[in-house]
Design an enzyme around this catalytic site. Sequence first.
Site, PDB file in Angstrom:
ATOM      1  CE  LYS A  12      -1.741   2.637   2.993  1.00 48.64           C
ATOM      2  NZ  LYS A  12      -1.724   4.156   2.192  1.00 48.64           N
ATOM      3  CD  GLU A  46      12.571   5.222   8.561  1.00 45.47           C
ATOM      4  OE1 GLU A  46      12.405   6.345   9.174  1.00 45.47           O
ATOM      5  OE2 GLU A  46      12.193   5.451   7.075  1.00 45.47           O
ATOM      6  CB  CYS A  50      12.329  10.145   8.518  1.00 48.46           C
ATOM      7  SG  CYS A  50      13.157   9.026   7.719  1.00 48.46           S
ATOM      8  CD  GLU A  88       9.570  13.365  11.786  1.00 47.00           C
ATOM      9  OE1 GLU A  88      10.409  13.146  11.368  1.00 47.00           O
ATOM     10  OE2 GLU A  88       8.350  12.885  12.277  1.00 47.00           O
TER      11      GLU A  88
END
Length: 474
Positions: free
Chosen positions: A169, A244, A278, A378
């Site tokens: 996906k 992750e 990231c 973040e």
Amino acid sequence: MDRLKFYIDGQWVDPAVPATLGVVNPATEESFARISLGSAADVDRAAAAARRAFAFYAETSVAQRLDWLNGIIDGFRARLPALARTMTLEMGSPITFATERQATVALFHFEEAVRVLTDFAFEEPMGAGIVRHEPIGVCGLITPWNWPLNQVASKVAPALATGCTVVLKPSEMAPLSAMILAEIIHDSGLPPGVFNLVNGDGPRVGEAIASHPEVDMVSFTGSTGAGTRVAMLAAPTVKRVAQELGGKSANIILDDADLRASVIAGVYACYTNAGQNCQSPTRMLVHVSQREAAFDAAQAAVASIRLGDPLLPETTLGPLVSQGQFDKVQRLIQAGLDEGATLVAGGLGRPAAMNHGYYVHPTVFGDVTPQMTIAREEIFGPVLSILNYETEDEAIDIANDTPFGLAGFVQSGDPERALKLARRIRAGRVYLNGAAFDRSLPFGGYKQSGNGREFGVYGFREYLEVKAVLGYPG
């Protein structure tokens, strides 16, 4: 560019229930393509196909799998310009970056899978028996929008190389490059059912994959919150989960480094992929005595950035992916202002030259303290925080004062001094003095940045079970 079918069992098929979503070009804010949104029924069909295929694909020889992988590599190379352009349209990556990094790094993962597979020992003697490494089974792969093909390839390539089958996906926000990859895989002659693709959102398709009883492993890249949800859904069937997740990486610039060069490089690294990365070094740690010089270098770096149409080769910074991401970054820039950080460059709003698109000012804050919101959350945009330290111990304390642990960065004129600090950073990957990407070295996080590893032999092993066979003579 409407792509309304899914790739299941070697064919392009209609969804079980018609439902469509527009794919928005973030530089124009206009929909330029449509995809179908899948459902649990589509995941059922894909998982069943993958389960049937696994029975024979797991038994294929290394030579056969190498042939298929090399066919994928050939097809990938032939269509690399189209893949790069598609990523520029679907998520705003500047075309030069999309060509040289987004698409090319994705290709690297298939080349690396071939390298590892060629020499990997699937069976080896140990003690009084044999240790076998066997494919884990059907793998559900859920990937993000920020590196839409790189993250797909980092999972699909080792899964296929080890003998696993796949239900993928991709992100519904940037799905089109993955659909081109499905065409490349189909043309390689890979047997039906080995690779399957179902588009859709997280609550319907992602959750159906994570909880599906026919899925033996789920590999997820995305936010920490979504990763927690995936793990909870996977728990009842005790499937393997590789994650992750988020990051808030520190870039420690020691007082013996070339400060100006290190700061300029650090700004560029923070703004990689418009900051939607990231492992970006979003917290720059500078010795307190070098505060003003660091600000000056950061301003020079920002002034050299070329913001513009991502289809133009000279553009170095494109838009953010969506209105939602734009709004989040604006909120966090406002938080930096409200909490007393010094605005060194950039700031709120859209750049004056941009009358449409999800563009933001490349922004630098100074005098940031470790407890400020911009030092802890973040941001996922081109926003850099500069923090000051007085001693190496304080720098390490600041670097490790985060729930994340994906990457770290150290700059020093003394490689041994840099390595000494790298050993103390609680992160899965540490870059010294501008070290380049290496596809063979493991990538993954400590703490809330996830578990498991991708890339190279460590990523390869994620898709293998370990079996001990005792009593075989000799």
